[in-house]
Design an enzyme around this catalytic site. Sequence first.
Site, mmCIF file in Angstrom:
data_model
loop_
_atom_site.group_PDB
_atom_site.id
_atom_site.type_symbol
_atom_site.label_atom_id
_atom_site.label_comp_id
_atom_site.label_asym_id
_atom_site.label_seq_id
_atom_site.Cartn_x
_atom_site.Cartn_y
_atom_site.Cartn_z
ATOM 1 N N GLN A 63 50.530 41.088 40.480
ATOM 2 C CA GLN A 63 50.683 42.546 40.479
ATOM 3 C C GLN A 63 49.317 43.206 40.357
ATOM 4 O OE1 GLN A 63 53.892 44.168 38.129
ATOM 5 N NE2 GLN A 63 55.330 42.651 38.861
ATOM 6 N N ASP A 64 48.934 43.669 39.153
ATOM 7 C CA ASP A 64 47.574 44.207 39.083
ATOM 8 C C ASP A 64 46.700 43.295 38.240
ATOM 9 O OD1 ASP A 64 47.832 46.996 36.713
ATOM 10 O OD2 ASP A 64 48.698 45.007 36.657
ATOM 11 N N PRO A 65 45.376 43.473 38.295
ATOM 12 C CA PRO A 65 44.474 42.537 37.614
ATOM 13 C C PRO A 65 44.648 42.576 36.097
ATOM 14 C CG PRO A 65 43.276 43.888 39.219
ATOM 15 C CD PRO A 65 44.637 44.488 39.074
ATOM 16 N N VAL A 128 42.091 47.975 38.082
ATOM 17 C CA VAL A 128 42.814 48.488 36.915
ATOM 18 C C VAL A 128 41.788 49.031 35.921
ATOM 19 C CG1 VAL A 128 42.797 46.298 35.611
ATOM 20 C CG2 VAL A 128 44.680 47.910 35.279
ATOM 21 N N HIS A 134 48.633 48.747 35.011
ATOM 22 C CA HIS A 134 49.240 49.528 36.108
ATOM 23 C C HIS A 134 48.600 50.903 36.303
ATOM 24 C CE1 HIS A 134 52.129 46.321 36.004
ATOM 25 N NE2 HIS A 134 52.583 46.676 34.826
#
Length: 227
Positions: A63-65, A128, A134
């Site tokens: 998903q995100d880092p 991020v 998120h």
Amino acid sequence: MVNTMTWHDVLAEEKEKPYFRNTLARVAAERAAGKTVYPPQTDVFNAFRLTELGGVKVVILGQDPYHGPNQAHGLAFSVLPGVPVPPSLVNMYKELVTDIPGFERPNHGFLESWARQGVMLLNTVLTVEAGQAHSHVKFGWETFTDNVIAAINQHREGVVFLLWGAHAQKKGSIIDRKRHHVLHAPHPSPLSAHRGFFGSAHFSQANRWLTEHGESAIDWMPQLPAR
């Protein structure tokens, strides 16, 4: 006909599009305002640097880092050497121990050796803000990574997509199942790994598919770079 499309070609095409220029400008503005953004600017596109489009054999979507210091370096699930292994990757290692004969859990979470073998470790959002999970979801990265997945779908044959969790599975809905091998499981996070990630045998299934289709298997034992 040999397909010679490269990530350089794909990225050059995206960089001409207003949405992507806006994404890069928003990230640059965050950094310019003094906010800490992960990964460092030089690492944001590492997944593309380490796994060329023509060599993609497996795609694992994140998903995100990671949003803690010294963790994210542009590869989904991977952390820099010397950093504690995050919980989701701990669970991936637990699954590998039961799935791949002889696999021993490493004492690090650095997955660059996977990337160099053709495992595209792709986060769906590439930046991020420190400590703010998120926080860059609305920056336009999702459009970019949709187009990246579309490029793999179009320009490669027989890629194994490992889609863990609802987010990755929704993201992978465009993949042509006739041309590629798509495996679904719950996310390896501690919240969901016991719902079917453990025992999914995705790593051995990926290798079986690759070898049956004339590709070399992945050595899933992560290697630290030689000093």
